[in-house]
Design a protein around this motif. Structure first.
Motif, mmCIF file in Angstrom:
data_model
loop_
_atom_site.group_PDB
_atom_site.id
_atom_site.type_symbol
_atom_site.label_atom_id
_atom_site.label_comp_id
_atom_site.label_asym_id
_atom_site.label_seq_id
_atom_site.Cartn_x
_atom_site.Cartn_y
_atom_site.Cartn_z
ATOM 1 N N MET A 178 -78.982 -26.796 41.439
ATOM 2 C CA MET A 178 -77.876 -25.954 41.802
ATOM 3 C C MET A 178 -76.755 -26.760 42.455
ATOM 4 S SD MET A 178 -78.066 -22.474 43.990
ATOM 5 C CE MET A 178 -78.194 -21.120 42.847
ATOM 6 N N THR A 179 -76.910 -28.076 42.573
ATOM 7 C CA THR A 179 -75.943 -28.877 43.306
ATOM 8 C C THR A 179 -74.611 -29.036 42.587
ATOM 9 O OG1 THR A 179 -76.882 -30.889 42.412
ATOM 10 C CG2 THR A 179 -77.652 -30.188 44.589
ATOM 11 N N SER A 180 -74.506 -28.680 41.336
ATOM 12 C CA SER A 180 -73.240 -28.876 40.628
ATOM 13 C C SER A 180 -72.338 -27.653 40.697
ATOM 14 C CB SER A 180 -73.507 -29.251 39.168
ATOM 15 O OG SER A 180 -74.167 -28.191 38.523
ATOM 16 N N SER A 181 -72.803 -26.564 41.264
ATOM 17 C CA SER A 181 -71.984 -25.354 41.296
ATOM 18 C C SER A 181 -71.831 -24.852 42.722
ATOM 19 C CB SER A 181 -72.649 -24.274 40.433
ATOM 20 O OG SER A 181 -73.904 -23.931 40.974
ATOM 21 N N SER A 182 -71.045 -23.810 42.836
ATOM 22 C CA SER A 182 -70.863 -23.183 44.135
ATOM 23 C C SER A 182 -72.036 -22.247 44.398
ATOM 24 C CB SER A 182 -69.549 -22.397 44.135
ATOM 25 O OG SER A 182 -69.283 -21.909 45.429
ATOM 26 N N THR A 183 -72.340 -22.046 45.672
ATOM 27 C CA THR A 183 -73.427 -21.145 46.063
ATOM 28 C C THR A 183 -72.894 -20.192 47.121
ATOM 29 O OG1 THR A 183 -74.166 -22.525 47.905
ATOM 30 C CG2 THR A 183 -75.127 -23.000 45.731
ATOM 31 N N PRO A 184 -73.588 -19.080 47.343
ATOM 32 C CA PRO A 184 -73.169 -18.200 48.443
ATOM 33 C C PRO A 184 -73.173 -18.951 49.785
ATOM 34 C CG PRO A 184 -74.716 -17.062 47.017
ATOM 35 C CD PRO A 184 -74.685 -18.493 46.561
ATOM 36 N N GLY A 185 -74.130 -19.855 49.953
ATOM 37 C CA GLY A 185 -74.189 -20.637 51.186
ATOM 38 C C GLY A 185 -73.000 -21.564 51.337
ATOM 39 N N LEU A 186 -72.517 -22.124 50.229
ATOM 40 C CA LEU A 186 -71.337 -22.983 50.281
ATOM 41 C C LEU A 186 -70.107 -22.144 50.641
ATOM 42 C CD1 LEU A 186 -69.988 -25.734 49.942
ATOM 43 C CD2 LEU A 186 -69.717 -25.191 47.508
ATOM 44 N N ALA A 187 -69.993 -20.982 50.042
ATOM 45 C CA ALA A 187 -68.873 -20.088 50.372
ATOM 46 C C ALA A 187 -68.918 -19.731 51.856
ATOM 47 C CB ALA A 187 -68.928 -18.835 49.504
ATOM 48 N N ARG A 188 -70.100 -19.460 52.374
ATOM 49 C CA ARG A 188 -70.259 -19.150 53.797
ATOM 50 C C ARG A 188 -69.824 -20.353 54.644
ATOM 51 N NH1 ARG A 188 -75.329 -18.886 53.850
ATOM 52 N NH2 ARG A 188 -75.637 -20.923 54.747
ATOM 53 N N PHE A 189 -70.290 -21.551 54.273
ATOM 54 C CA PHE A 189 -69.915 -22.765 55.014
ATOM 55 C C PHE A 189 -68.404 -22.975 54.997
ATOM 56 C CE2 PHE A 189 -68.836 -27.296 54.881
ATOM 57 C CZ PHE A 189 -69.203 -27.644 56.170
ATOM 58 N N ASN A 190 -67.800 -22.784 53.841
ATOM 59 C CA ASN A 190 -66.348 -22.983 53.711
ATOM 60 C C ASN A 190 -65.548 -22.060 54.612
ATOM 61 O OD1 ASN A 190 -66.227 -25.132 51.884
ATOM 62 N ND2 ASN A 190 -66.384 -23.777 50.112
ATOM 63 N N THR A 191 -66.110 -20.903 54.956
ATOM 64 C CA THR A 191 -65.367 -19.911 55.734
ATOM 65 C C THR A 191 -65.843 -19.784 57.179
ATOM 66 O OG1 THR A 191 -66.796 -18.139 54.915
ATOM 67 C CG2 THR A 191 -64.765 -18.581 53.676
ATOM 68 N N LEU A 192 -66.808 -20.596 57.592
ATOM 69 C CA LEU A 192 -67.254 -20.556 58.983
ATOM 70 C C LEU A 192 -66.098 -20.900 59.909
ATOM 71 C CD1 LEU A 192 -70.695 -22.452 59.077
ATOM 72 C CD2 LEU A 192 -70.300 -20.029 59.584
ATOM 73 N N ARG B 162 -77.469 -35.759 52.931
ATOM 74 C CA ARG B 162 -77.441 -35.019 51.657
ATOM 75 C C ARG B 162 -78.522 -33.933 51.652
ATOM 76 N NH1 ARG B 162 -75.921 -36.299 46.489
ATOM 77 N NH2 ARG B 162 -73.891 -37.307 46.476
ATOM 78 N N ILE B 163 -79.722 -34.283 52.081
ATOM 79 C CA ILE B 163 -80.826 -33.303 52.110
ATOM 80 C C ILE B 163 -80.483 -32.162 53.061
ATOM 81 C CG2 ILE B 163 -83.221 -32.949 52.858
ATOM 82 C CD1 ILE B 163 -83.733 -35.877 51.794
ATOM 83 N N ARG B 164 -80.011 -32.504 54.238
ATOM 84 C CA ARG B 164 -79.705 -31.477 55.236
ATOM 85 C C ARG B 164 -78.516 -30.606 54.822
ATOM 86 N NH1 ARG B 164 -80.512 -34.388 61.141
ATOM 87 N NH2 ARG B 164 -82.785 -34.667 60.984
ATOM 88 N N LEU B 165 -77.485 -31.209 54.250
ATOM 89 C CA LEU B 165 -76.343 -30.417 53.773
ATOM 90 C C LEU B 165 -76.760 -29.465 52.658
ATOM 91 C CD1 LEU B 165 -73.379 -32.958 53.650
ATOM 92 C CD2 LEU B 165 -73.481 -30.856 55.011
ATOM 93 N N THR B 166 -77.585 -29.963 51.751
ATOM 94 C CA THR B 166 -78.054 -29.116 50.651
ATOM 95 C C THR B 166 -78.812 -27.917 51.202
ATOM 96 O OG1 THR B 166 -78.108 -30.987 49.126
ATOM 97 C CG2 THR B 166 -79.435 -29.067 48.528
ATOM 98 N N ARG B 167 -79.686 -28.162 52.180
ATOM 99 C CA ARG B 167 -80.420 -27.051 52.808
ATOM 100 C C ARG B 167 -79.445 -26.088 53.485
ATOM 101 N NH1 ARG B 167 -85.818 -26.976 53.460
ATOM 102 N NH2 ARG B 167 -85.624 -25.684 55.323
ATOM 103 N N LEU B 168 -78.441 -26.633 54.156
ATOM 104 C CA LEU B 168 -77.461 -25.802 54.864
ATOM 105 C C LEU B 168 -76.730 -24.849 53.928
ATOM 106 C CD1 LEU B 168 -75.769 -25.211 57.502
ATOM 107 C CD2 LEU B 168 -74.212 -26.991 56.676
#
Length: 170
Positions: A1-15, A158-164
């Motif tokens: 899933m690392t090549s696309s956006s995720t709900p978690g990434l959207a959440r991180f972007n707007t924190l 990288r591992i921790r960011l992916t989990r985040l």
């Protein structure tokens, strides 16, 4: 899933800035690294975030690396109550008393030589693999070891960011 956006990434972007700063500090204790990651938001994909992390890691000074390393407990002694360090150091959980004692001695010798904890991306590594790595790396020059540490920190981040950004916080 690392090549696309995720709900978690959207959440991180707007924190909010303070929340994002705190989340990034849990990934890496370097304030410079965290500031760089924060300043480049929003990220269109998880891979873009990971690439930014790699670039920020490459830019860290020796002092910034020291700050990042200070956030990591010694191998074999995860921070009490810290599920992240316990999970990452799982390979030492079932280690024999003899291996634990050897790691303690190696950690101390490494710290005496380089002035900081032995840092390795321990996720998925066995206790024996970690022991062998410290035995090999203690022979590095300080310059070689600083770059090895930079690489290992990059892997951990990288591992921790992916989990985040992939954890479901709903």
């Amino acid at each position: 899933m690392t090549s696309s956006s995720t709900p978690g990434l959207a959440r991180f972007n707007t924190l909010a800035g303070s929340e994002a700063t705190a989340a990034l500090h849990e990934v890496c204790a370097s304030a410079a690294w965290g500031s760089t990651i924060l300043s480049r938001r929003p990220y269109p994909t998880v891979e873009a975030l990971l690439s930014a992390s790699d670039a920020a890691m490459a830019e860290l000074s020796a002092a910034d690396l020291g700050e990042a390393m200070a956030g990591h407990p010694p191998i074999g002694r995860p921070k009490p109550g810290d599920p992240t360090s316990s999970r990452e150091q799982r390979g030492m959980a079932g280690a024999s008393g003899e291996l634990r004692e050897e790691m303690l001695e190696l950690n101390l010798a490494y710290q005496e030589r380089f002035g900081h904890v032995f840092l390795i991306c321990a996720t998925g590594a066995t206790g024996e693999q970690m022991r062998d790595a410290v035995k090999t790396r203690i022979q590095n020059s300080p310059e070689q070891e600083r770059e090895t540490v930079r690489t290992e920190l990059g892997k951990i981040n990288r591992i921790r960011l992916t989990r985040l950004v992939e954890e479901d916080k709903d």
